[in-house]
Design a protein around this motif. Structure first.
Motif, PDB file in Angstrom:
ATOM      1  N   ASP A 147      69.242  49.323  40.862  1.00  0.00           N
ATOM      2  CA  ASP A 147      68.084  49.930  41.504  1.00  0.00           C
ATOM      3  C   ASP A 147      67.015  48.876  41.767  1.00  0.00           C
ATOM      4  O   ASP A 147      66.407  48.849  42.837  1.00  0.00           O
ATOM      5  CB  ASP A 147      67.501  51.050  40.638  1.00  0.00           C
ATOM      6  CG  ASP A 147      68.371  52.288  40.619  1.00  0.00           C
ATOM      7  OD1 ASP A 147      69.285  52.397  41.459  1.00  0.00           O
ATOM      8  OD2 ASP A 147      68.142  53.156  39.746  1.00  0.00           O
ATOM      9  N   PHE A 148      66.791  48.007  40.791  1.00  0.00           N
ATOM     10  CA  PHE A 148      65.803  46.946  40.959  1.00  0.00           C
ATOM     11  C   PHE A 148      66.205  46.011  42.094  1.00  0.00           C
ATOM     12  O   PHE A 148      65.374  45.644  42.923  1.00  0.00           O
ATOM     13  CB  PHE A 148      65.646  46.159  39.647  1.00  0.00           C
ATOM     14  CG  PHE A 148      64.729  44.978  39.776  1.00  0.00           C
ATOM     15  CD1 PHE A 148      63.356  45.161  39.858  1.00  0.00           C
ATOM     16  CD2 PHE A 148      65.239  43.693  39.826  1.00  0.00           C
ATOM     17  CE1 PHE A 148      62.508  44.080  39.997  1.00  0.00           C
ATOM     18  CE2 PHE A 148      64.394  42.609  39.958  1.00  0.00           C
ATOM     19  CZ  PHE A 148      63.025  42.798  40.036  1.00  0.00           C
ATOM     20  N   LEU A 149      67.477  45.647  42.155  1.00  0.00           N
ATOM     21  CA  LEU A 149      67.951  44.751  43.209  1.00  0.00           C
ATOM     22  C   LEU A 149      67.856  45.398  44.589  1.00  0.00           C
ATOM     23  O   LEU A 149      67.496  44.737  45.569  1.00  0.00           O
ATOM     24  CB  LEU A 149      69.381  44.299  42.930  1.00  0.00           C
ATOM     25  CG  LEU A 149      69.544  43.359  41.729  1.00  0.00           C
ATOM     26  CD1 LEU A 149      71.019  43.055  41.502  1.00  0.00           C
ATOM     27  CD2 LEU A 149      68.754  42.088  41.930  1.00  0.00           C
ATOM     28  N   VAL A 150      68.172  46.688  44.671  1.00  0.00           N
ATOM     29  CA  VAL A 150      68.064  47.402  45.945  1.00  0.00           C
ATOM     30  C   VAL A 150      66.606  47.457  46.392  1.00  0.00           C
ATOM     31  O   VAL A 150      66.297  47.207  47.563  1.00  0.00           O
ATOM     32  CB  VAL A 150      68.675  48.817  45.841  1.00  0.00           C
ATOM     33  CG1 VAL A 150      68.342  49.652  47.061  1.00  0.00           C
ATOM     34  CG2 VAL A 150      70.186  48.732  45.661  1.00  0.00           C
ATOM     35  N   CYS A 151      65.701  47.758  45.465  1.00  0.00           N
ATOM     36  CA  CYS A 151      64.268  47.789  45.804  1.00  0.00           C
ATOM     37  C   CYS A 151      63.784  46.417  46.254  1.00  0.00           C
ATOM     38  O   CYS A 151      63.023  46.307  47.220  1.00  0.00           O
ATOM     39  CB  CYS A 151      63.454  48.268  44.608  1.00  0.00           C
ATOM     40  SG  CYS A 151      63.698  50.001  44.218  1.00  0.00           S
ATOM     41  N   LEU A 152      64.242  45.394  45.570  1.00  0.00           N
ATOM     42  CA  LEU A 152      63.875  44.030  45.947  1.00  0.00           C
ATOM     43  C   LEU A 152      64.413  43.691  47.336  1.00  0.00           C
ATOM     44  O   LEU A 152      63.705  43.084  48.146  1.00  0.00           O
ATOM     45  CB  LEU A 152      64.421  43.057  44.897  1.00  0.00           C
ATOM     46  CG  LEU A 152      63.872  41.651  44.893  1.00  0.00           C
ATOM     47  CD1 LEU A 152      62.374  41.660  44.622  1.00  0.00           C
ATOM     48  CD2 LEU A 152      64.593  40.829  43.837  1.00  0.00           C
ATOM     49  N   PHE A 153      65.629  44.116  47.636  1.00  0.00           N
ATOM     50  CA  PHE A 153      66.237  43.863  48.947  1.00  0.00           C
ATOM     51  C   PHE A 153      65.482  44.585  50.060  1.00  0.00           C
ATOM     52  O   PHE A 153      65.185  43.998  51.107  1.00  0.00           O
ATOM     53  CB  PHE A 153      67.708  44.282  48.920  1.00  0.00           C
ATOM     54  CG  PHE A 153      68.448  43.992  50.185  1.00  0.00           C
ATOM     55  CD1 PHE A 153      68.638  42.695  50.622  1.00  0.00           C
ATOM     56  CD2 PHE A 153      68.968  45.029  50.944  1.00  0.00           C
ATOM     57  CE1 PHE A 153      69.330  42.418  51.791  1.00  0.00           C
ATOM     58  CE2 PHE A 153      69.661  44.770  52.120  1.00  0.00           C
ATOM     59  CZ  PHE A 153      69.834  43.461  52.548  1.00  0.00           C
ATOM     60  N   ILE A 154      65.146  45.853  49.821  1.00  0.00           N
ATOM     61  CA  ILE A 154      64.398  46.633  50.817  1.00  0.00           C
ATOM     62  C   ILE A 154      63.038  45.988  51.071  1.00  0.00           C
ATOM     63  O   ILE A 154      62.626  45.806  52.223  1.00  0.00           O
ATOM     64  CB  ILE A 154      64.226  48.098  50.352  1.00  0.00           C
ATOM     65  CG1 ILE A 154      65.580  48.812  50.318  1.00  0.00           C
ATOM     66  CG2 ILE A 154      63.241  48.850  51.243  1.00  0.00           C
ATOM     67  CD1 ILE A 154      65.545  50.146  49.599  1.00  0.00           C
ATOM     68  N   MET A 155      62.352  45.622  50.003  1.00  0.00           N
ATOM     69  CA  MET A 155      61.032  45.014  50.150  1.00  0.00           C
ATOM     70  C   MET A 155      61.137  43.664  50.845  1.00  0.00           C
ATOM     71  O   MET A 155      60.293  43.337  51.692  1.00  0.00           O
ATOM     72  CB  MET A 155      60.407  44.863  48.759  1.00  0.00           C
ATOM     73  CG  MET A 155      58.934  44.989  48.680  1.00  0.00           C
ATOM     74  SD  MET A 155      58.272  46.429  49.502  1.00  0.00           S
ATOM     75  CE  MET A 155      56.861  45.648  50.223  1.00  0.00           C
ATOM     76  N   ALA A 156      62.176  42.886  50.530  1.00  0.00           N
ATOM     77  CA  ALA A 156      62.356  41.584  51.179  1.00  0.00           C
ATOM     78  C   ALA A 156      62.577  41.750  52.682  1.00  0.00           C
ATOM     79  O   ALA A 156      61.999  41.003  53.486  1.00  0.00           O
ATOM     80  CB  ALA A 156      63.521  40.834  50.552  1.00  0.00           C
ATOM     81  N   LEU A 157      63.390  42.730  53.069  1.00  0.00           N
ATOM     82  CA  LEU A 157      63.624  42.969  54.490  1.00  0.00           C
ATOM     83  C   LEU A 157      62.330  43.362  55.206  1.00  0.00           C
ATOM     84  O   LEU A 157      62.047  42.881  56.310  1.00  0.00           O
ATOM     85  CB  LEU A 157      64.679  44.053  54.692  1.00  0.00           C
ATOM     86  CG  LEU A 157      66.123  43.670  54.382  1.00  0.00           C
ATOM     87  CD1 LEU A 157      67.020  44.900  54.461  1.00  0.00           C
ATOM     88  CD2 LEU A 157      66.613  42.601  55.332  1.00  0.00           C
ATOM     89  N   VAL A 167      68.973  50.857  55.008  1.00  0.00           N
ATOM     90  CA  VAL A 167      69.404  50.596  53.632  1.00  0.00           C
ATOM     91  C   VAL A 167      68.742  51.577  52.672  1.00  0.00           C
ATOM     92  O   VAL A 167      69.407  52.166  51.810  1.00  0.00           O
ATOM     93  CB  VAL A 167      69.095  49.135  53.225  1.00  0.00           C
ATOM     94  CG1 VAL A 167      69.234  48.929  51.734  1.00  0.00           C
ATOM     95  CG2 VAL A 167      70.006  48.176  53.972  1.00  0.00           C
ATOM     96  N   ALA A 168      67.449  51.771  52.813  1.00  0.00           N
ATOM     97  CA  ALA A 168      66.730  52.678  51.916  1.00  0.00           C
ATOM     98  C   ALA A 168      67.264  54.107  52.028  1.00  0.00           C
ATOM     99  O   ALA A 168      67.486  54.770  51.015  1.00  0.00           O
ATOM    100  CB  ALA A 168      65.241  52.653  52.223  1.00  0.00           C
TER     101      ALA A 168
END
Length: 178
Positions: free
Chosen positions: A6-16, A68-69
């Motif tokens: 979940d943390f990695l997905v949130c980080l990926f979404i925010m990075a995009l 993605v989100a």
């Protein structure tokens, strides 16, 4: 393990979304470097191919972050007032942040596409000034990232609640008797 994902997905979404926002702002900077003639609210300017490329990349990153989100979070919706009243706070937050992320996507997408199309090679613009569309769209990408991450986190919490509705609290989280 799931919380790490979940943390990695949130980080990926925010990075995009951050990349999309930075690209939108950079597109505005590139657009401002081209020669233009301005009289009151009217302006004539040459298109900037660099701004076109950066704006298009910003649009792609914004859409990718939204996809993605929404794909990884699933679909949380509330269909009636009664369901809203019965819904948990996580479900209410998920529904509200889903709506807000769609609104931010729509506004940012329109601004970025409009600014990008204004810099198409086939156009020489003369007309009413359309300033700061790309930078405002870029800033809205940052806000979209916040709502998309809030939606992902709250939707994941809703799915955990629905999977284990009657799970007792962990021993270290027991309420203290009065």
């Amino acid at each position: 393990m799931a919380r790490n994902m979940d943390f990695l997905v949130c980080l990926f979404i925010m990075a995009l979304d951050i990349i999309a926002g930075v690209l939108g702002i950079q597109a505005e900077v590139a657009q401002n470097k081209v020669q233009n003639l301005r009289v009151w609210i009217f302006e004539c300017r040459d298109p900037s191919y660099e701004a076109f490329k950066l704006g298009l990349a910003a649009v792609v990153m914004l859409c990718l972050a939204h996809i993605v989100a929404n794909l990884l979070a699933g679909c949380i919706f509330i269909s009636s007032k009664e369901e809203l009243d019965r819904a948990s706070s996580n479900k209410q937050l998920a529904a509200a942040s889903l709506i807000m992320s769609w609104i931010m996507l729509g506004i940012a997408f329109i601004l970025l596409i409009s600014g990008t199309l204004n810099n198409s090679k086939s156009r020489n613009n003369c007309g009413i000034s359309h300033q700061r569309q790309l930078s405002i769209g870029g800033i809205l990408c940052f806000i979209h990232g916040l709502f998309a991450v809030a939606y992902y986190i709250s939707a994941a919490a809703v799915f955990r609640e629905e999977r284990n509705p009657h799970q007792p609290p962990k021993p270290d989280q027991q309420p203290i008797p009065a």
